[in-house]
Design a protein around this motif. Structure first.
Motif, PDB file in Angstrom:
ATOM      1  N   TRP A   1       0.844  -1.185   0.000  1.00  0.00           N
ATOM      2  CA  TRP A   1       0.000   0.000   0.000  1.00  0.00           C
ATOM      3  C   TRP A   1       0.885   1.242   0.000  1.00  0.00           C
TER       4      TRP A   1
ATOM      5  N   CYS B   1      -4.665   5.636   0.800  1.00  0.00           N
ATOM      6  CA  CYS B   1      -3.758   4.504   0.606  1.00  0.00           C
ATOM      7  C   CYS B   1      -4.215   3.720  -0.617  1.00  0.00           C
TER       8      CYS B   1
ATOM      9  N   PRO C   1      -3.473   0.442  -3.176  1.00  0.00           N
ATOM     10  CA  PRO C   1      -2.783  -0.840  -3.228  1.00  0.00           C
ATOM     11  C   PRO C   1      -2.060  -1.044  -4.545  1.00  0.00           C
TER      12      PRO C   1
ATOM     13  N   SER D   1      -8.536   1.509  -3.372  1.00  0.00           N
ATOM     14  CA  SER D   1      -7.938   2.503  -2.480  1.00  0.00           C
ATOM     15  C   SER D   1      -8.849   2.756  -1.287  1.00  0.00           C
TER      16      SER D   1
END
Length: 88
Positions: free
Chosen positions: A14, A46, A48, A54
């Protein structure tokens, strides 16, 4: 733009960045100040590296240095679980 990477138990990496972190420095600081919540948290997104979607977190202003990886991963997992529960 400062960012941080963490890897979860599923080997998903992440990349987390403060929302508005991609703006020019002055604009970024102004946007961050406006986005700060009443409880002193700021929005962090965040994203991935794999197939997950997200997530948006609300973290302390010092999250880059002050939040352990385990806590950051727990916050990501909590949002994913909440999203899954809302789909049911």
């Amino acid at each position: 733009m400062q960012q941080r990477e963490v890897t979860d138990k599923n080997n998903t990496t992440w990349t987390c960045v403060q929302a508005y972190g991609g703006l020019a420095k002055e604009a970024s600081e102004k946007a961050a100040a406006l986005a700060e919540n009443d409880n002193g948290t700021i929005p962090v997104v965040c994203t991935p590296g794999g197939g997950a979607k997200s997530v948006r977190l609300a973290l302390a202003k010092n999250w880059l240095e002050g939040t352990p990886d385990e806590t950051l991963l727990a916050e990501i997992e909590a949002v994913q679980e909440q999203d899954a529960a809302e789909k049911v």
